[in-house]
Design a protein around this motif. Structure first.
Motif, PDB file in Angstrom:
ATOM      1  N   ARG A 112       0.823  -1.218   0.000  1.00  0.00           N
ATOM      2  CA  ARG A 112       0.000   0.000   0.000  1.00  0.00           C
ATOM      3  C   ARG A 112       0.852   1.261   0.000  1.00  0.00           C
ATOM      4  NH1 ARG A 112      -5.407  -1.089   3.392  1.00  0.00           N
ATOM      5  NH2 ARG A 112      -5.812  -3.150   2.555  1.00  0.00           N
ATOM      6  N   MET A 113       2.102   1.106  -0.337  1.00  0.00           N
ATOM      7  CA  MET A 113       3.031   2.228  -0.303  1.00  0.00           C
ATOM      8  C   MET A 113       2.957   3.071  -1.570  1.00  0.00           C
ATOM      9  SD  MET A 113       7.106   2.051   0.125  1.00  0.00           S
ATOM     10  CE  MET A 113       8.069   3.511  -0.182  1.00  0.00           C
ATOM     11  N   ARG A 114       3.057   4.379  -1.392  1.00  0.00           N
ATOM     12  CA  ARG A 114       3.186   5.292  -2.530  1.00  0.00           C
ATOM     13  C   ARG A 114       4.642   5.255  -2.995  1.00  0.00           C
ATOM     14  NH1 ARG A 114       0.422   8.470   1.337  1.00  0.00           N
ATOM     15  NH2 ARG A 114       2.336   9.546   1.811  1.00  0.00           N
ATOM     16  N   GLY A 115       4.868   5.407  -4.279  1.00  0.00           N
ATOM     17  CA  GLY A 115       6.226   5.494  -4.803  1.00  0.00           C
ATOM     18  C   GLY A 115       7.003   4.201  -4.783  1.00  0.00           C
ATOM     19  N   ARG A 116       6.325   3.074  -4.927  1.00  0.00           N
ATOM     20  CA  ARG A 116       7.013   1.782  -4.850  1.00  0.00           C
ATOM     21  C   ARG A 116       8.092   1.626  -5.909  1.00  0.00           C
ATOM     22  NH1 ARG A 116       2.469  -2.731  -4.612  1.00  0.00           N
ATOM     23  NH2 ARG A 116       2.201  -1.829  -6.657  1.00  0.00           N
ATOM     24  N   LEU A 117       7.866   2.137  -7.112  1.00  0.00           N
ATOM     25  CA  LEU A 117       8.851   1.989  -8.176  1.00  0.00           C
ATOM     26  C   LEU A 117      10.198   2.579  -7.764  1.00  0.00           C
ATOM     27  CD1 LEU A 117       9.551   1.043 -11.002  1.00  0.00           C
ATOM     28  CD2 LEU A 117       8.682   3.224 -11.875  1.00  0.00           C
ATOM     29  N   GLY A 118      10.164   3.680  -7.024  1.00  0.00           N
ATOM     30  CA  GLY A 118      11.401   4.300  -6.550  1.00  0.00           C
ATOM     31  C   GLY A 118      12.224   3.361  -5.682  1.00  0.00           C
ATOM     32  N   LEU A 119      11.558   2.488  -4.931  1.00  0.00           N
ATOM     33  CA  LEU A 119      12.274   1.517  -4.100  1.00  0.00           C
ATOM     34  C   LEU A 119      13.085   0.553  -4.945  1.00  0.00           C
ATOM     35  CD1 LEU A 119       9.522   0.592  -1.508  1.00  0.00           C
ATOM     36  CD2 LEU A 119      11.512   2.048  -1.142  1.00  0.00           C
TER      37      LEU A 119
END
Length: 147
Positions: A112-119
């Motif tokens: 449910r995290m925003r910005g997962r691609l950045g991880l």
């Protein structure tokens, strides 16, 4: 293929669940067991011990120092503790009594995290399993008798 947004590791720790939970529920102890070397301290305005719905801040460093505010979203005394911050991912610990100690499971859930691609781009999802394993090693070492 493993899910990069959900990481779970389990380790035996030679202590009863109540003692382990007490350490995990004490934010000031988090830098001592952190396997990522990113947790540097606790902010003084939070609770000494976590409880359901508690808000607590940590001093962090990934490259540059920063502060992060966390919210306890899962709390079952002696058994389960989870928190998240504004990005929405959850760090959770689940404690299961075992012969001579406790099976401790640490989970990182970023579904449910925003910005997962950045991880993934920054390599966080590749490094995180080893960081969790080191945290569990540190936790076990904290409760292991000195040689």
């Amino acid at each position: 293929m493993a899910d990069p947004y959900f990481i779970s590791r389990t380790r035996f720790v030679p202590a009863p669940p109540e003692q382990i939970f007490e350490l995990l529920a004490t934010p000031a102890m988090h830098p001592l067991i952190d396997g990522s070397d990113t947790v540097t301290g606790v902010q003084p305005n939070g609770p000494e011990r976590l409880s359901a719905g508690a808000k607590f801040g940590m001093d962090m460093k990934i490259g540059a120092p920063y502060k992060i505010m966390n919210y306890v979203v899962e709390f079952e005394e002696g058994r389960r503790l989870g928190w998240r911050h504004f990005y929405g991912h959850v760090w959770r610990y689940i404690l299961e009594p075992a012969d001579g100690g406790t099976l401790v499971t640490e989970e990182w859930d970023a579904h449910r995290m925003r910005g997962r691609l950045g991880l993934r781009i920054t390599g966080f999802t590749r490094r995180n399993p080893a960081n969790i394993e080191r945290t569990l090693e540190n936790l076990a070492a904290h409760f292991s008798p000195a040689d």
